[in-house]
Design a protein around this motif. Sequence first.
Motif, PDB file in Angstrom:
ATOM      1  N   ASN A 504      42.810  46.132  38.621  1.00 52.08           N
ATOM      2  CA  ASN A 504      42.038  45.357  37.653  1.00 52.08           C
ATOM      3  C   ASN A 504      42.366  43.878  37.819  1.00 52.08           C
ATOM      4  OD1 ASN A 504      41.995  44.026  34.673  1.00 52.08           O
ATOM      5  ND2 ASN A 504      40.311  45.466  34.943  1.00 52.08           N
ATOM      6  N   VAL A 505      41.329  43.057  37.942  1.00 51.09           N
ATOM      7  CA  VAL A 505      41.486  41.612  38.075  1.00 51.09           C
ATOM      8  C   VAL A 505      40.784  40.950  36.898  1.00 51.09           C
ATOM      9  CG1 VAL A 505      41.048  39.580  39.489  1.00 51.09           C
ATOM     10  CG2 VAL A 505      41.558  41.780  40.587  1.00 51.09           C
ATOM     11  N   MET A 506      41.503  40.091  36.182  1.00 53.03           N
ATOM     12  CA  MET A 506      40.947  39.352  35.054  1.00 53.03           C
ATOM     13  C   MET A 506      41.180  37.870  35.263  1.00 53.03           C
ATOM     14  SD  MET A 506      41.634  37.445  32.141  1.00 53.03           S
ATOM     15  CE  MET A 506      43.341  37.759  31.834  1.00 53.03           C
ATOM     16  N   ILE A 507      40.124  37.071  35.088  1.00 52.91           N
ATOM     17  CA  ILE A 507      40.253  35.611  35.157  1.00 52.91           C
ATOM     18  C   ILE A 507      39.633  35.032  33.889  1.00 52.91           C
ATOM     19  CG2 ILE A 507      39.732  33.518  36.453  1.00 52.91           C
ATOM     20  CD1 ILE A 507      39.378  35.231  38.938  1.00 52.91           C
ATOM     21  N   ASP A 508      40.452  34.272  33.184  1.00 54.86           N
ATOM     22  CA  ASP A 508      40.012  33.615  31.947  1.00 54.86           C
ATOM     23  C   ASP A 508      40.036  32.115  32.214  1.00 54.86           C
ATOM     24  OD1 ASP A 508      39.468  32.742  29.430  1.00 54.86           O
ATOM     25  OD2 ASP A 508      41.076  33.840  28.436  1.00 54.86           O
ATOM     26  N   ASP A 509      38.857  31.527  32.371  1.00 56.29           N
ATOM     27  CA  ASP A 509      38.765  30.119  32.765  1.00 56.29           C
ATOM     28  C   ASP A 509      38.732  29.203  31.550  1.00 56.29           C
ATOM     29  OD1 ASP A 509      38.350  27.890  34.511  1.00 56.29           O
ATOM     30  OD2 ASP A 509      36.249  27.914  33.855  1.00 56.29           O
ATOM     31  N   GLU A 510      39.518  28.138  31.616  1.00 60.09           N
ATOM     32  CA  GLU A 510      39.513  27.122  30.564  1.00 60.09           C
ATOM     33  C   GLU A 510      39.287  25.729  31.141  1.00 60.09           C
ATOM     34  OE1 GLU A 510      43.064  27.416  28.263  1.00 60.09           O
ATOM     35  OE2 GLU A 510      42.752  29.520  27.739  1.00 60.09           O
ATOM     36  N   GLY A 511      38.751  25.682  32.351  1.00 66.71           N
ATOM     37  CA  GLY A 511      38.467  24.384  32.955  1.00 66.71           C
ATOM     38  C   GLY A 511      38.816  24.284  34.418  1.00 66.71           C
TER      39      GLY A 511
END
Length: 608
Positions: A504-511
């Motif tokens: 499982n790969v999760m990316i949470d972008d904030e900029g």
Amino acid sequence: MPQFFVRGRKPLKSMLVASVAAISIGAATPVIAQDSATDTEMSTTISSITHKVEVGAIDLTNANIDEVTLREILTGKLAENAEQLANLNADRVRIPELRFSYEITVEDQTSTNEMVFKEIVLENVKDGVAARASIGEMLGMFEGDGMDESPVEQIELTYGAGEILELNVHALLGAYGMIDVEKSDEFETIYSSYSLAGGGISSEVFSCTFGAAKSGTFRAKPSAMDMAKLSSMIEDLEAAEDSKPTQAQISNIINFYAQLLYGFESGATVMDGIACEGQDDEQSFTMSTGEISVGSFGNGVYPEFSVSNIDVVVEGDDAGSFSIENFTFKEIDFGPTFEKLGEASDYTEEWFEANMRGLIPSIKGFSFSGMAFDVPNEDDEEQRIKGSIDLFDVTLAQYQNGIPADIRIEAKAIQADLPANSDEEGVQMLIDEGYDQINMGFVADLEWDAEAQAINVNTLTAAIKDMGTAEIKGTITGATEALFANDPQMAMMSAMSLAVTDLNVMIDDEGLVKLALAQAAAEQGAPVEAFTNQITAMSQGMIVGMLGGADSAVQLGEDVAGFLGGNKKININLTAKAATGVGMPQMMMLQSDPTKLLNFVDLNSTLE
């Protein structure tokens, strides 16, 4: 007790010299001097060491030992009178002053050194056990001018009162093999507690003060450190000169060291702290700590060591500061070392090479927290290197042949100030975007499940404040014990059998995505919006094309395009269709034909 102690077991020859050195150093400072004056020939560097013990008046109250005998014990004849000391009875024994002096000659230069112990008192002694033993003060003077390149001429030491409760002299002498005692695996209490008032050390260029210290119960097995046996072993080795030591000699040394390691137990020790300061022609420094603690020692485990509130400040040409709220070195278990030594009846150089990893003790890790630093930048005098780390922790467990099978490494709030300007394009871009500091952290947490023959990747996480977070989780199957084998070829073959069952790969972008696209657009000389639209469309088409146009591939393409186009969070999950997972054969096949990926896994993705 480890199997290593079985009679006939013969230890590793290559550890002999190191073991003798370690034991000899520990034994070199006797509790009571064994010779009133000796001259010992050393190496070509140290020509000789001569020492002397002087004892003032001795006051005895209702004692079963006379002053002459006690004086002999204190000035060198302990072995001859050990039984009398072990069975001492007295209401009170007082020694106003004991002076221990020694001279070290180094290539025709001699330094004189002295330790003075004042007001040594034993109270209510019965059958060799003193209800209380105390010392009023310790003083020391050590010369440095007899040593080549010594930075100081003289060092002075002072320490305040010390106290030991329930000091068992009989058990202590028994542990050192100085009296005949019945062999036993049962521990005897040497003392119930120990405390020492603060002190200090000073010279022309530095001074330090030491806080008060205290420790708990100290226990030992009879003959845990037999000094006569140690001396005999060392004499045998010296007599052998350049010839190789015999298996019997090797066995004796290693068994002695193991007996020592498993023959003592001690309670935790705590010291209030240290404060030092010093100065030379160009700069000065201060260094201080808060509480220093050492955990309980026993059963072959070296305890955790911890120091709080470390603070170092340098003033002058290289001015700077460094501080840590807490540093901890976790415990070390030597059990695996001696278990491995106990597996062979005879040791050769070949066995040593084949089993080297198995001799590594289990080191549990280390950690530090609250680190901050402000130091000069050697590459740019106009800039300084400033930063901080809230936490860095390494935890290791479940060792297999010297390799930790459970690993957790965590870092929190690694902060570094950005310079006003930078030649690095990436750094300058952050500066231009208004960033004046980078704040990041990461976690790597993996554990081996021996029963399931799997490695659980609990998390591989990296995060940058105000930029985003990426996390990988999964399971790797086929992780047999052979993965940790001593034989590199066997370990490699086992590694080639590993396979992924879920990922499982999760990316949470904030900029971060916006910054990366902006930098890439600048490198291409293209407008950011147009470049972003181009990359979004291209990535979507490539994913669908590479994965064969399946519904899950189309969904993944849309989700990736949406993520690059401004959505915040994406999750991608791969689950192997076969219980054996996706391994090396499937990976090699996918290199030439990636469209077959969905033949091996179920693919799901979500976008937030």
